[in-house]
Scaffold this motif. Structure first.
Motif, PDB file in Angstrom:
ATOM      1  N   ASN A   1       0.852  -1.184   0.000  1.00  0.00           N
ATOM      2  CA  ASN A   1       0.000   0.000   0.000  1.00  0.00           C
ATOM      3  C   ASN A   1       0.894   1.242   0.000  1.00  0.00           C
ATOM      4  O   ASN A   1       1.659   1.467   0.935  1.00  0.00           O
ATOM      5  N   GLY A   2       0.789   2.044  -1.053  1.00  0.00           N
ATOM      6  CA  GLY A   2       1.629   3.234  -1.187  1.00  0.00           C
ATOM      7  C   GLY A   2       1.208   4.403  -0.348  1.00  0.00           C
ATOM      8  O   GLY A   2       1.769   5.501  -0.492  1.00  0.00           O
ATOM      9  N   ASP A   3       0.250   4.204   0.560  1.00  0.00           N
ATOM     10  CA  ASP A   3      -0.228   5.308   1.407  1.00  0.00           C
ATOM     11  C   ASP A   3       0.152   5.139   2.878  1.00  0.00           C
ATOM     12  O   ASP A   3      -0.173   5.999   3.695  1.00  0.00           O
ATOM     13  N   ILE A   4       0.815   4.044   3.225  1.00  0.00           N
ATOM     14  CA  ILE A   4       1.109   3.777   4.639  1.00  0.00           C
ATOM     15  C   ILE A   4       2.624   3.705   4.847  1.00  0.00           C
ATOM     16  O   ILE A   4       3.298   2.859   4.271  1.00  0.00           O
ATOM     17  N   GLY A   5       3.154   4.599   5.703  1.00  0.00           N
ATOM     18  CA  GLY A   5       4.589   4.589   6.008  1.00  0.00           C
ATOM     19  C   GLY A   5       5.299   5.742   5.323  1.00  0.00           C
ATOM     20  O   GLY A   5       4.739   6.821   5.120  1.00  0.00           O
ATOM     21  N   GLY A   6       6.566   5.533   4.982  1.00  0.00           N
ATOM     22  CA  GLY A   6       7.316   6.522   4.211  1.00  0.00           C
ATOM     23  C   GLY A   6       8.329   7.347   4.981  1.00  0.00           C
ATOM     24  O   GLY A   6       8.763   8.397   4.497  1.00  0.00           O
ATOM     25  N   ASP A   7       8.757   6.904   6.183  1.00  0.00           N
ATOM     26  CA  ASP A   7       9.679   7.701   6.998  1.00  0.00           C
ATOM     27  C   ASP A   7      11.156   7.365   6.778  1.00  0.00           C
ATOM     28  O   ASP A   7      12.028   7.998   7.368  1.00  0.00           O
ATOM     29  N   SER A   8      11.466   6.357   5.979  1.00  0.00           N
ATOM     30  CA  SER A   8      12.843   5.862   5.905  1.00  0.00           C
ATOM     31  C   SER A   8      13.823   6.904   5.376  1.00  0.00           C
ATOM     32  O   SER A   8      14.962   6.992   5.850  1.00  0.00           O
ATOM     33  N   TYR A   9      13.402   7.714   4.419  1.00  0.00           N
ATOM     34  CA  TYR A   9      14.327   8.678   3.813  1.00  0.00           C
ATOM     35  C   TYR A   9      14.774   9.709   4.842  1.00  0.00           C
ATOM     36  O   TYR A   9      15.967   9.914   5.053  1.00  0.00           O
ATOM     37  N   ARG A  10      13.837  10.367   5.507  1.00  0.00           N
ATOM     38  CA  ARG A  10      14.230  11.411   6.454  1.00  0.00           C
ATOM     39  C   ARG A  10      14.854  10.825   7.733  1.00  0.00           C
ATOM     40  O   ARG A  10      15.644  11.499   8.402  1.00  0.00           O
TER      41      ARG A  10
END
Length: 514
Positions: A128-137
């Motif tokens: 699901n491309g809407d859940i998560g996303g903190d790895s870069y910062r």
């Protein structure tokens, strides 16, 4: 019923540095852990982040015209979301091929509960491309510090070392269905995870298929290529060698106890300390000072909430009236303590062995306000003694910090001062001034409210938000977790660490190069 001016306000923050002094130990520690933060916990994110950034670049260029592509922030965020889900489920299934399945430090673990429930029930999950996303910062800063990425806008650039890692991973990921699931919402079966998860599991770097990736990461952690990073690497390598030497002698101790052991050893033998052990002594010393001061503001705030408002003398009168020395305090100073006793008498009776082990923070923080105030003063007095014992043999950064200079001035310039008189001056000159100036500055910069009390003439009114006195969480434990992921340390379930055979070789070489 107590009604405060911020009742019902949703935008409150914990305000962990409400005195503006935690930044000193936090910034000091950061310089010795090469940008690793309190939330950058797992080593494999350091190698996978440059890979996912480089792979995103490759895919965008492949779809672009004239070899030019614009950064699509929304697309990249969705890729990161799916990437983190693949990493989480790959790590979760580790027991299927001999890993421990430990997802500690996996980003998004709390966000993927519904996905996990579906997966455990059906044996498949749709990314699901809407859940998560903190790895870069979360991992950009340490990745940049170890020369794996180069910070840039709008997206980091790939360094030569980052390119090496990309190529090593890319060779292993040909025709990988998990890679497809990172770029599009896609159903992934348990069988597909089991076949490919070694390439994404946080515990997978030690697998033979990932040895090239692991080798490059270890080299990045050890050997700088840019001259401007030499001092950073020197401090980081010195830290890793120092802490592993302590681990060898104390294999069953957790990181907090290891830091306390170093503190004690430095106080007892300040003339035979290394640069790294001295630095970590200073870090812990700063934490002692700020914990003592936070205890005082916690006591002050609690009493203001109880009274509805008071001046400093009114608060001190309450503390003196309510104070009953508990057995731990009596043992600590070998006798009773009173607010009217002379400060030098109290100082002479305190055992210098106090603070030589980890402070029982939760126990002290749960005491009544009057006892918190006495504990705070004792911690400050002992910290000053230890600072003077070590600074007699070494130049300390801590000795010139403004709040510590002020504390030493208050205590050393007034030998006939009473305990109550000393606490009064610290409250007025350090606690109240620092808290209000820090809070107004934060709010003036557009940050959220962290005010615990405010003045009305000589009276102070509470805002109703209490202070939880504590210490900064150390980044050092995360350094050890990251090294454990590479296989040079072994991590136990109770967060103790030991050195592996590969680690002995690694630290021997690192020691020779430092």
């Amino acid at each position: 019923m107590d009604i405060f001016w911020n009742t019902g306000e949703k935008d409150l923050i914990k305000g962990l540095d409400i005195l503006g002094i935690r930044r000193f130990d936090q910034n000091f520690e950061r310089d010795y852990v090469a940008g690793i933060t309190t939330i950058s916990i797992r080593g494999r994110y350091l190698s996978m982040l440059p890979w996912i950034v480089a792979d995103y670049y490759k895919n965008q260029l492949a779809e672009a015209r004239d070899d030019k592509a614009e950064h699509d922030e929304k697309l990249f965020d969705a890729i990161l979301c799916r990437f983190e889900q693949v990493v989480y489920f790959s790590t979760l299934l580790g027991e299927e091929w001999g890993e421990n399945g430990n997802t500690y430090g996996a980003l998004g673990s709390d966000l993927f509960k519904d996905l996990k429930a579906t997966f455990l029930e059906s044996g498949q999950v749709e990314t699901n491309g809407d859940i998560g996303g903190d790895s870069y910062r979360t991992y950009l800063r340490p990745s940049a510090q170890f020369e794996l990425l180069m910070p840039s806008s709008p997206l980091a650039k790939i360094t030569p070392i980052g390119k090496e890692i990309y190529e090593a991973r890319d060779q292993q990921l040909q025709n990988c269905p998990l890679l497809e699931a990172i770029y599009d919402d896609r159903i992934v079966t348990k069988e597909e995870f089991i076949e490919w998860s070694r390439q994404f599991s946080l515990n997978g770097l030690n697998h033979s298929a990932c040895q090239n990736e692991n080798r490059i990461l270890l080299e990045a952690l050890s050997n700088p290529t840019a001259e401007e990073n030499f001092n950073t690497y020197k401090r980081f390598t010195g830290t890793t060698i120092w802490i592993t030497e302590i681990i060898k002698s104390n294999p069953d101790e957790k990181v907090g106890d290891l830091i306390a052991l170093n503190y004690s050893k430095t106080v007892l033998s300040p003339d035979v300390t290394s640069d790294s052990s001295l630095a970590w002594f200073e870090y812990d010393l700063m934490r002692h000072f700020h914990f003592g001061l936070e205890l005082l503001i916690a006591a002050l705030t609690d009493t203001l909430i109880e009274l509805g408002g008071s001046d400093v003398d009114g608060i001190l009168s309450v503390w003196e009236r309510e104070y009953t020395s508990n057995p731990n305090l009596i043992e600590l100073v070998d006798g009773q303590i009173s607010f009217d006793m002379i400060l030098t008498d109290l100082s002479e009776r305190i055992s210098t062995e106090f603070l030589m082990t980890q402070i029982p923070i939760s126990n002290i923080s749960s005491q009544p306000s009057s006892e918190k105030a006495i504990y705070a003063l004792i911690i400050i007095l002992v910290s000053i003694k230890h600072e003077q014992m070590v600074s007699g043999h070494n130049k300390l950064y801590t000795s010139n910090l403004p709040h510590i200079l002020e504390l030493k001035k208050i205590i050393n310039k007034s030998p006939g001062l009473s305990v109550q008189g000393c606490i009064r001056i610290i409250l007025q000159k350090i606690i109240i001034e620092n808290h209000l100036s820090t809070s107004w500055r934060k709010m003036g910069q557009g940050l959220l409210c962290s005010v615990r009390f405010f003045p009305e003439g000589s009276i102070f009114r509470a805002t109703g938000t209490k202070v939880n006195a504590s210490q900064s969480g150390t980044r050092l434990e995360n350094v050890l977790h990251i090294l454990s992921d590479t296989g040079i340390l072994a991590r136990s379930s109770d967060k103790t660490f030991s050195i592996t055979v590969e680690g002995e070789k690694y630290f021997q070489i690192a020691g020779g190069n430092s």
